[in-house]
Design an enzyme around this catalytic site. Structure first.
Site, mmCIF file in Angstrom:
data_model
loop_
_atom_site.group_PDB
_atom_site.id
_atom_site.type_symbol
_atom_site.label_atom_id
_atom_site.label_comp_id
_atom_site.label_asym_id
_atom_site.label_seq_id
_atom_site.Cartn_x
_atom_site.Cartn_y
_atom_site.Cartn_z
ATOM 1 N N ARG A 261 0.836 -1.197 0.000
ATOM 2 C CA ARG A 261 0.000 0.000 0.000
ATOM 3 C C ARG A 261 0.873 1.250 0.000
ATOM 4 N NH1 ARG A 261 -4.793 -1.694 4.356
ATOM 5 N NH2 ARG A 261 -5.253 -3.714 3.391
ATOM 6 N N ARG A 276 2.247 1.038 10.381
ATOM 7 C CA ARG A 276 1.764 1.417 9.049
ATOM 8 C C ARG A 276 2.921 1.354 8.059
ATOM 9 N NH1 ARG A 276 -3.030 3.775 8.028
ATOM 10 N NH2 ARG A 276 -3.254 4.347 10.228
ATOM 11 N N GLU A 348 -6.650 -0.382 15.762
ATOM 12 C CA GLU A 348 -7.228 -1.359 14.829
ATOM 13 C C GLU A 348 -6.227 -2.444 14.443
ATOM 14 O OE1 GLU A 348 -8.217 -1.872 10.179
ATOM 15 O OE2 GLU A 348 -8.211 0.183 10.942
ATOM 16 N N SER A 351 -10.324 -5.495 10.352
ATOM 17 C CA SER A 351 -11.637 -5.024 9.905
ATOM 18 C C SER A 351 -12.337 -6.206 9.247
ATOM 19 C CB SER A 351 -11.516 -3.872 8.907
ATOM 20 O OG SER A 351 -11.240 -2.656 9.562
ATOM 21 N N ARG A 390 0.875 -5.874 12.768
ATOM 22 C CA ARG A 390 0.244 -5.218 13.911
ATOM 23 C C ARG A 390 0.093 -6.176 15.092
ATOM 24 N NH1 ARG A 390 -3.933 -0.454 12.057
ATOM 25 N NH2 ARG A 390 -2.562 0.454 10.470
#
Length: 425
Positions: A261, A276, A348, A351, A390
Protein backbone atom coordinates in the site's frame (compact mmCIF):
# COMPACT_ATOMS: atom_id res chain seq x y z
CA UNK A 1 -21.96 -1.58 -7.94
CA UNK A 2 -25.58 -0.61 -7.52
CA UNK A 3 -28.70 -2.11 -9.02
CA UNK A 4 -30.16 0.43 -11.45
CA UNK A 5 -33.57 -1.18 -11.07
CA UNK A 6 -33.52 -0.49 -7.34
CA UNK A 7 -32.69 3.17 -8.02
CA UNK A 8 -35.52 3.45 -10.57
CA UNK A 9 -38.03 1.98 -8.17
CA UNK A 10 -36.72 3.55 -4.94
CA UNK A 11 -35.00 6.88 -5.76
CA UNK A 12 -35.92 8.50 -2.43
CA UNK A 13 -34.68 5.51 -0.41
CA UNK A 14 -31.46 5.45 -2.45
CA UNK A 15 -30.78 9.12 -1.78
CA UNK A 16 -31.63 8.70 1.90
CA UNK A 17 -29.07 5.89 2.19
CA UNK A 18 -26.46 8.03 0.42
CA UNK A 19 -27.19 10.86 2.85
CA UNK A 20 -26.22 8.50 5.68
CA UNK A 21 -22.87 8.19 3.90
CA UNK A 22 -22.55 11.97 3.76
CA UNK A 23 -23.34 12.22 0.04
CA UNK A 24 -25.72 14.56 -1.78
CA UNK A 25 -28.72 13.10 -3.67
CA UNK A 26 -27.62 11.39 -6.87
CA UNK A 27 -30.68 9.53 -8.10
CA UNK A 28 -31.96 12.33 -10.36
CA UNK A 29 -28.70 12.54 -12.32
CA UNK A 30 -28.39 8.77 -12.54
CA UNK A 31 -31.97 8.33 -13.72
CA UNK A 32 -31.58 11.06 -16.35
CA UNK A 33 -28.65 9.21 -17.89
CA UNK A 34 -30.49 5.90 -17.49
CA UNK A 35 -33.58 7.31 -19.25
CA UNK A 36 -31.47 8.56 -22.14
CA UNK A 37 -29.69 5.21 -22.35
CA UNK A 38 -32.96 3.32 -22.52
CA UNK A 39 -34.35 5.74 -25.13
CA UNK A 40 -31.30 5.18 -27.34
CA UNK A 41 -31.61 1.41 -26.98
CA UNK A 42 -35.28 1.61 -27.92
CA UNK A 43 -34.49 3.73 -30.98
CA UNK A 44 -31.78 1.27 -31.98
CA UNK A 45 -34.10 -1.71 -31.65
CA UNK A 46 -36.84 0.02 -33.58
CA UNK A 47 -34.41 1.11 -36.28
CA UNK A 48 -32.99 -2.38 -36.67
CA UNK A 49 -36.47 -3.88 -36.85
CA UNK A 50 -37.58 -1.32 -39.42
CA UNK A 51 -34.41 -1.86 -41.50
CA UNK A 52 -35.07 -5.62 -41.61
CA UNK A 53 -38.71 -5.04 -42.46
CA UNK A 54 -37.91 -2.55 -45.21
CA UNK A 55 -35.22 -4.81 -46.68
CA UNK A 56 -37.78 -7.60 -47.07
CA UNK A 57 -40.28 -5.17 -48.55
CA UNK A 58 -37.76 -4.12 -51.21
CA UNK A 59 -37.75 -7.65 -52.60
CA UNK A 60 -41.52 -7.77 -52.58
CA UNK A 61 -41.75 -4.41 -54.38
CA UNK A 62 -39.22 -5.50 -56.99
CA UNK A 63 -41.16 -8.72 -57.55
CA UNK A 64 -44.30 -6.64 -58.07
CA UNK A 65 -42.33 -4.33 -60.43
CA UNK A 66 -43.17 -1.36 -58.18
CA UNK A 67 -39.94 0.52 -58.89
CA UNK A 68 -40.94 3.74 -57.09
CA UNK A 69 -41.76 1.90 -53.87
CA UNK A 70 -38.58 -0.14 -54.10
CA UNK A 71 -36.45 2.99 -54.54
CA UNK A 72 -38.22 4.69 -51.63
CA UNK A 73 -37.57 1.69 -49.39
CA UNK A 74 -33.91 1.58 -50.48
CA UNK A 75 -33.53 5.23 -49.52
CA UNK A 76 -35.11 4.52 -46.13
CA UNK A 77 -32.78 1.56 -45.51
CA UNK A 78 -29.77 3.66 -46.51
CA UNK A 79 -30.81 6.41 -44.11
CA UNK A 80 -31.24 3.90 -41.31
CA UNK A 81 -27.80 2.41 -42.01
CA UNK A 82 -26.28 5.88 -41.87
CA UNK A 83 -28.01 6.61 -38.57
CA UNK A 84 -27.12 3.33 -36.86
CA UNK A 85 -23.37 3.90 -36.23
CA UNK A 86 -24.05 7.21 -34.49
CA UNK A 87 -26.76 5.61 -32.35
CA UNK A 88 -24.52 2.67 -31.49
CA UNK A 89 -21.70 5.03 -30.49
CA UNK A 90 -24.08 7.09 -28.35
CA UNK A 91 -25.42 3.88 -26.80
CA UNK A 92 -21.88 2.85 -25.81
CA UNK A 93 -21.01 6.29 -24.47
CA UNK A 94 -24.20 6.61 -22.47
CA UNK A 95 -23.88 3.09 -21.09
CA UNK A 96 -20.29 3.73 -20.05
CA UNK A 97 -21.28 7.03 -18.44
CA UNK A 98 -24.00 5.29 -16.44
CA UNK A 99 -21.65 2.52 -15.33
CA UNK A 100 -19.02 5.08 -14.32
CA UNK A 101 -21.57 6.95 -12.21
CA UNK A 102 -22.70 3.76 -10.48
CA UNK A 103 -19.12 2.53 -9.99
CA UNK A 104 -18.09 5.69 -8.13
CA UNK A 105 -20.79 5.41 -5.46
CA UNK A 106 -19.99 3.55 -2.21
CA UNK A 107 -22.11 0.72 -0.90
CA UNK A 108 -25.29 1.59 0.98
CA UNK A 109 -25.09 1.02 4.75
CA UNK A 110 -27.11 -1.69 6.46
CA UNK A 111 -30.02 -0.53 8.56
CA UNK A 112 -28.31 -1.33 11.87
CA UNK A 113 -25.14 0.64 11.08
CA UNK A 114 -24.96 3.76 13.28
CA UNK A 115 -24.91 7.17 11.62
CA UNK A 116 -21.84 9.35 12.02
CA UNK A 117 -19.21 11.37 10.19
CA UNK A 118 -16.06 9.69 11.53
CA UNK A 119 -14.63 7.19 14.00
CA UNK A 120 -15.86 9.24 16.95
CA UNK A 121 -19.35 7.84 16.30
CA UNK A 122 -18.32 4.19 16.16
CA UNK A 123 -20.09 2.04 18.72
CA UNK A 124 -18.27 -0.27 21.10
CA UNK A 125 -19.88 -3.73 21.09
CA UNK A 126 -17.72 -5.33 23.76
CA UNK A 127 -14.27 -5.92 25.24
CA UNK A 128 -12.18 -9.00 25.95
CA UNK A 129 -9.28 -9.26 28.38
CA UNK A 130 -7.82 -6.80 30.85
CA UNK A 131 -4.87 -4.57 29.98
CA UNK A 132 -1.77 -5.68 31.86
CA UNK A 133 -0.55 -3.63 34.81
CA UNK A 134 3.15 -2.90 34.32
CA UNK A 135 5.45 -2.29 37.32
CA UNK A 136 7.43 -0.02 34.96
CA UNK A 137 6.56 2.46 32.24
CA UNK A 138 5.90 0.39 29.08
CA UNK A 139 7.88 1.44 26.05
CA UNK A 140 6.87 1.88 22.44
CA UNK A 141 7.91 -1.09 20.28
CA UNK A 142 9.82 1.31 18.02
CA UNK A 143 12.11 2.12 20.96
CA UNK A 144 12.95 -1.35 22.31
CA UNK A 145 12.29 -3.38 19.13
CA UNK A 146 15.58 -2.58 17.34
CA UNK A 147 17.58 -4.32 20.07
CA UNK A 148 15.48 -7.43 19.42
CA UNK A 149 15.97 -7.45 15.65
CA UNK A 150 13.43 -4.93 14.33
CA UNK A 151 15.66 -3.10 11.87
CA UNK A 152 14.23 0.18 10.63
CA UNK A 153 17.52 1.84 9.65
CA UNK A 154 18.72 -0.99 7.41
CA UNK A 155 15.37 -1.17 5.63
CA UNK A 156 15.25 2.61 5.17
CA UNK A 157 18.65 2.50 3.50
CA UNK A 158 17.29 -0.07 1.06
CA UNK A 159 13.78 1.18 0.43
CA UNK A 160 13.05 4.41 2.27
CA UNK A 161 10.50 5.22 4.95
CA UNK A 162 7.74 2.82 6.04
CA UNK A 163 9.78 -0.31 5.51
CA UNK A 164 11.36 -2.62 8.09
CA UNK A 165 13.66 -5.63 8.09
CA UNK A 166 13.09 -8.32 10.70
CA UNK A 167 16.17 -10.22 11.79
CA UNK A 168 16.89 -13.33 13.81
CA UNK A 169 14.52 -13.97 16.69
CA UNK A 170 12.21 -11.14 15.54
CA UNK A 171 11.82 -12.73 12.11
CA UNK A 172 11.10 -16.07 13.81
CA UNK A 173 8.38 -14.54 15.97
CA UNK A 174 6.79 -12.85 12.96
CA UNK A 175 6.82 -16.15 11.03
CA UNK A 176 5.39 -17.97 14.04
CA UNK A 177 2.49 -15.56 14.27
CA UNK A 178 1.72 -15.86 10.57
CA UNK A 179 1.83 -19.66 10.58
CA UNK A 180 -0.24 -19.90 13.75
CA UNK A 181 -2.93 -17.66 12.24
CA UNK A 182 -2.99 -19.57 8.96
CA UNK A 183 -3.15 -22.93 10.73
CA UNK A 184 -5.97 -21.76 13.00
CA UNK A 185 -8.06 -20.29 10.18
CA UNK A 186 -7.53 -23.18 7.75
CA UNK A 187 -7.80 -25.89 10.40
CA UNK A 188 -10.14 -25.09 13.26
CA UNK A 189 -12.18 -22.43 11.45
CA UNK A 190 -12.63 -24.24 8.16
CA UNK A 191 -11.25 -21.71 5.67
CA UNK A 192 -9.65 -23.23 2.59
CA UNK A 193 -6.00 -22.20 2.28
CA UNK A 194 -5.13 -20.50 -1.02
CA UNK A 195 -1.81 -19.29 -2.38
CA UNK A 196 -3.05 -16.55 -4.77
CA UNK A 197 -1.38 -14.20 -7.26
CA UNK A 198 0.12 -11.01 -5.85
CA UNK A 199 -0.16 -9.18 -9.20
CA UNK A 200 -3.62 -8.54 -10.62
CA UNK A 201 -5.26 -6.74 -13.53
CA UNK A 202 -7.49 -3.68 -13.46
CA UNK A 203 -10.71 -5.67 -13.48
CA UNK A 204 -9.81 -7.53 -10.28
CA UNK A 205 -9.33 -4.30 -8.35
CA UNK A 206 -12.48 -2.89 -9.92
CA UNK A 207 -14.36 -5.97 -8.75
CA UNK A 208 -13.49 -5.46 -5.09
CA UNK A 209 -13.84 -1.68 -5.26
CA UNK A 210 -10.28 -0.33 -5.10
CA UNK A 211 -10.52 0.96 -8.67
CA UNK A 212 -11.17 3.45 -10.05
CA UNK A 213 -11.46 5.62 -6.96
CA UNK A 214 -8.45 4.55 -4.90
CA UNK A 215 -5.70 4.10 -7.47
CA UNK A 216 -3.37 6.43 -5.58
CA UNK A 217 -3.32 3.98 -2.65
CA UNK A 218 -1.87 1.23 -4.85
CA UNK A 219 1.44 0.31 -6.49
CA UNK A 220 1.41 -0.37 -10.24
CA UNK A 221 3.96 -2.27 -12.28
CA UNK A 222 5.39 -1.18 -15.61
CA UNK A 223 3.27 -3.72 -17.51
CA UNK A 224 0.01 -2.35 -16.09
CA UNK A 225 -0.60 -4.89 -13.35
CA UNK A 226 -1.12 -3.94 -9.70
CA UNK A 227 0.43 -5.25 -6.48
CA UNK A 228 -2.40 -6.39 -4.23
CA UNK A 229 -3.17 -4.18 -1.20
CA UNK A 230 -4.84 -7.19 0.44
CA UNK A 231 -5.49 -10.82 -0.49
CA UNK A 232 -9.18 -9.92 -0.48
CA UNK A 233 -8.65 -8.83 -4.09
CA UNK A 234 -7.27 -12.16 -5.28
CA UNK A 235 -9.51 -14.39 -3.19
CA UNK A 236 -12.80 -12.65 -3.92
CA UNK A 237 -12.11 -12.45 -7.64
CA UNK A 238 -11.71 -16.23 -7.85
CA UNK A 239 -15.48 -16.28 -8.54
CA UNK A 240 -15.39 -13.42 -11.03
CA UNK A 241 -17.65 -13.93 -14.09
CA UNK A 242 -18.83 -17.26 -12.69
CA UNK A 243 -22.11 -18.93 -11.79
CA UNK A 244 -21.10 -20.74 -8.61
CA UNK A 245 -22.73 -24.08 -7.83
CA UNK A 246 -25.12 -23.58 -4.92
CA UNK A 247 -23.89 -26.76 -3.23
CA UNK A 248 -20.39 -25.24 -2.92
CA UNK A 249 -21.70 -22.37 -0.78
CA UNK A 250 -20.64 -20.97 1.57
CA UNK A 251 -17.13 -20.73 0.13
CA UNK A 252 -14.59 -19.80 2.81
CA UNK A 253 -11.05 -18.90 1.76
CA UNK A 254 -7.90 -17.77 3.55
CA UNK A 255 -4.44 -16.71 2.44
CA UNK A 256 -1.21 -15.46 3.97
CA UNK A 257 0.29 -12.92 1.58
CA UNK A 258 2.44 -9.84 1.43
CA UNK A 259 0.33 -6.71 0.92
CA UNK A 260 1.45 -3.45 -0.66
CA UNK A 261 0.00 0.00 0.00
CA UNK A 262 1.23 3.46 -0.86
CA UNK A 263 -0.44 4.92 2.28
CA UNK A 264 -1.16 8.03 0.20
CA UNK A 265 -3.83 9.22 2.61
CA UNK A 266 -1.87 8.68 5.81
CA UNK A 267 0.81 11.36 5.63
CA UNK A 268 2.07 12.10 9.13
CA UNK A 269 0.27 9.14 10.74
CA UNK A 270 2.24 6.37 12.46
CA UNK A 271 5.51 7.48 10.91
CA UNK A 272 7.45 5.62 13.61
CA UNK A 273 7.39 1.90 14.14
CA UNK A 274 5.85 -1.09 12.45
CA UNK A 275 2.15 -0.21 12.47
CA UNK A 276 1.76 1.42 9.05
CA UNK A 277 4.07 -0.01 6.36
CA UNK A 278 4.20 0.01 2.57
CA UNK A 279 4.80 -3.77 2.67
CA UNK A 280 3.32 -6.08 5.29
CA UNK A 281 1.89 -9.56 5.69
CA UNK A 282 -1.68 -10.41 6.50
CA UNK A 283 -3.83 -13.50 6.87
CA UNK A 284 -7.00 -12.65 4.96
CA UNK A 285 -10.41 -14.25 5.33
CA UNK A 286 -12.99 -14.20 2.53
CA UNK A 287 -16.45 -15.73 2.46
CA UNK A 288 -18.75 -16.07 -0.55
CA UNK A 289 -22.29 -17.09 0.25
CA UNK A 290 -26.02 -16.87 -0.43
CA UNK A 291 -27.64 -13.53 0.50
CA UNK A 292 -29.69 -15.02 3.32
CA UNK A 293 -26.52 -16.37 4.98
CA UNK A 294 -24.29 -13.28 4.91
CA UNK A 295 -25.29 -11.80 8.27
CA UNK A 296 -24.50 -15.06 10.08
CA UNK A 297 -21.31 -15.45 8.04
CA UNK A 298 -20.26 -11.94 9.13
CA UNK A 299 -20.55 -12.87 12.81
CA UNK A 300 -18.73 -16.17 12.19
CA UNK A 301 -15.83 -14.42 10.46
CA UNK A 302 -15.49 -11.88 13.25
CA UNK A 303 -15.40 -14.70 15.80
CA UNK A 304 -12.62 -16.38 13.79
CA UNK A 305 -10.53 -13.20 13.93
CA UNK A 306 -11.26 -12.66 17.64
CA UNK A 307 -10.10 -16.19 18.38
CA UNK A 308 -6.54 -15.31 17.35
CA UNK A 309 -6.40 -12.41 19.81
CA UNK A 310 -7.88 -14.55 22.57
CA UNK A 311 -5.39 -17.36 21.94
CA UNK A 312 -2.56 -14.82 22.24
CA UNK A 313 -4.19 -13.32 25.35
CA UNK A 314 -4.20 -9.82 23.84
CA UNK A 315 -6.86 -7.46 25.23
CA UNK A 316 -9.10 -5.97 22.55
CA UNK A 317 -12.42 -4.32 21.90
CA UNK A 318 -14.97 -4.87 19.15
CA UNK A 319 -16.35 -1.80 17.38
CA UNK A 320 -19.30 -1.41 15.01
CA UNK A 321 -18.24 1.26 12.52
CA UNK A 322 -20.52 4.18 11.74
CA UNK A 323 -21.54 5.18 8.22
CA UNK A 324 -18.74 7.74 7.89
CA UNK A 325 -15.94 5.36 8.87
CA UNK A 326 -16.80 2.32 6.74
CA UNK A 327 -14.85 1.32 3.66
CA UNK A 328 -16.12 1.97 0.15
CA UNK A 329 -17.40 -1.57 -0.52
CA UNK A 330 -18.77 -2.36 2.93
CA UNK A 331 -22.39 -2.31 4.06
CA UNK A 332 -21.44 -3.22 7.64
CA UNK A 333 -18.05 -3.46 9.35
CA UNK A 334 -16.71 -4.58 12.69
CA UNK A 335 -13.25 -3.39 13.72
CA UNK A 336 -11.19 -5.28 16.28
CA UNK A 337 -8.86 -2.96 18.17
CA UNK A 338 -6.00 -4.36 20.25
CA UNK A 339 -4.62 -2.69 23.37
CA UNK A 340 -1.21 -1.02 22.96
CA UNK A 341 0.33 -0.20 26.36
CA UNK A 342 2.73 2.46 25.05
CA UNK A 343 -0.17 4.48 23.62
CA UNK A 344 -2.63 3.58 26.39
CA UNK A 345 -5.29 3.04 23.76
CA UNK A 346 -6.84 0.48 21.43
CA UNK A 347 -5.64 0.36 17.82
CA UNK A 348 -7.23 -1.36 14.83
CA UNK A 349 -5.85 -4.82 14.07
CA UNK A 350 -8.69 -6.24 11.96
CA UNK A 351 -11.64 -5.02 9.91
CA UNK A 352 -14.35 -7.55 9.11
CA UNK A 353 -16.87 -6.41 6.49
CA UNK A 354 -20.05 -7.65 4.88
CA UNK A 355 -20.22 -6.23 1.35
CA UNK A 356 -23.61 -7.69 0.44
CA UNK A 357 -23.92 -8.06 -3.34
CA UNK A 358 -21.93 -4.87 -4.03
CA UNK A 359 -18.71 -6.60 -5.12
CA UNK A 360 -20.54 -9.50 -6.78
CA UNK A 361 -22.31 -7.07 -9.13
CA UNK A 362 -18.97 -5.53 -10.09
CA UNK A 363 -17.52 -9.01 -10.70
CA UNK A 364 -20.70 -10.52 -12.20
CA UNK A 365 -20.45 -13.36 -9.67
CA UNK A 366 -23.71 -15.27 -9.34
CA UNK A 367 -25.38 -18.50 -8.27
CA UNK A 368 -28.61 -20.23 -9.24
CA UNK A 369 -30.87 -21.03 -6.27
CA UNK A 370 -32.39 -24.48 -6.21
CA UNK A 371 -35.68 -24.63 -8.09
CA UNK A 372 -35.22 -21.21 -9.72
CA UNK A 373 -34.48 -20.39 -13.36
CA UNK A 374 -32.86 -17.01 -12.77
CA UNK A 375 -29.45 -16.45 -11.22
CA UNK A 376 -28.87 -14.16 -8.25
CA UNK A 377 -25.82 -12.22 -7.17
CA UNK A 378 -23.69 -13.69 -4.40
CA UNK A 379 -22.78 -11.93 -1.19
CA UNK A 380 -19.11 -11.42 -0.34
CA UNK A 381 -17.37 -10.81 2.99
CA UNK A 382 -13.77 -10.16 3.96
CA UNK A 383 -11.70 -9.62 7.07
CA UNK A 384 -8.21 -9.73 8.53
CA UNK A 385 -7.47 -12.81 10.51
CA UNK A 386 -5.08 -11.01 11.37
CA UNK A 387 -2.63 -8.37 10.15
CA UNK A 388 0.65 -10.04 11.11
CA UNK A 389 2.73 -6.90 11.63
CA UNK A 390 0.24 -5.22 13.91
CA UNK A 391 -0.15 -8.45 15.88
CA UNK A 392 3.63 -8.56 16.25
CA UNK A 393 3.54 -5.01 17.64
CA UNK A 394 0.78 -5.99 20.09
CA UNK A 395 2.74 -9.03 21.29
CA UNK A 396 5.95 -7.02 21.70
CA UNK A 397 4.27 -4.30 23.72
CA UNK A 398 1.97 -6.44 25.84
CA UNK A 399 4.62 -9.07 26.65
CA UNK A 400 7.58 -6.67 27.15
CA UNK A 401 9.70 -6.94 30.29
CA UNK A 402 11.59 -4.29 32.20
CA UNK A 403 14.96 -5.62 31.00
CA UNK A 404 13.97 -5.09 27.35
CA UNK A 405 13.15 -8.72 26.65
CA UNK A 406 9.79 -10.04 25.42
CA UNK A 407 8.15 -13.26 26.59
CA UNK A 408 6.79 -15.40 23.76
CA UNK A 409 3.08 -16.28 24.19
CA UNK A 410 2.62 -19.96 25.06
CA UNK A 411 0.37 -20.46 22.04
CA UNK A 412 3.34 -19.84 19.75
CA UNK A 413 5.68 -22.35 21.44
CA UNK A 414 5.24 -25.05 18.73
CA UNK A 415 6.37 -22.53 16.10
CA UNK A 416 9.36 -20.99 17.90
CA UNK A 417 11.89 -23.85 17.93
CA UNK A 418 12.44 -23.62 21.67
CA UNK A 419 12.68 -19.82 21.89
CA UNK A 420 10.59 -18.70 24.86
CA UNK A 421 11.88 -15.14 25.19
CA UNK A 422 13.26 -12.53 22.81
CA UNK A 423 16.37 -11.02 24.37
CA UNK A 424 18.18 -7.78 23.47
CA UNK A 425 21.26 -8.37 21.35
Amino acid sequence: MHDIRFIRENPAAFDAALARRGLDPLSAGILAVDERSRAIKTELQQGQARRNEASKAIGQAMAAKDVDKAESLKAEVAALKDRMPALEAEDRETGEALQAMLAAIPNLPANDVPDGDDEARNVEIGRWGEPRHFPFTPQDHADFGPALGLDFEGAAALSGARFAALRGQMARLHRALAQFMLDRQSGENGYEEVNPPLLVRDEALFGTGQLPKFAEDLFRTTDGRWLIPTAEVSLTNLVREQIVAVESLPMRLTALTPCFRSEAGSAGRDTRGFIRQHQFEKVELVAICKPEDSDAEHERMCTAAEGILQALNLPYRKMLLCTGDMGFSARKTYDLEVWLPSQQTYREISSVSNCGDFQARRMNARFKPEGEKQTRFLHTLNGSGLAVGRTLVAVLENYQQEDGSVIVPETLAPYMGGITRLRPR
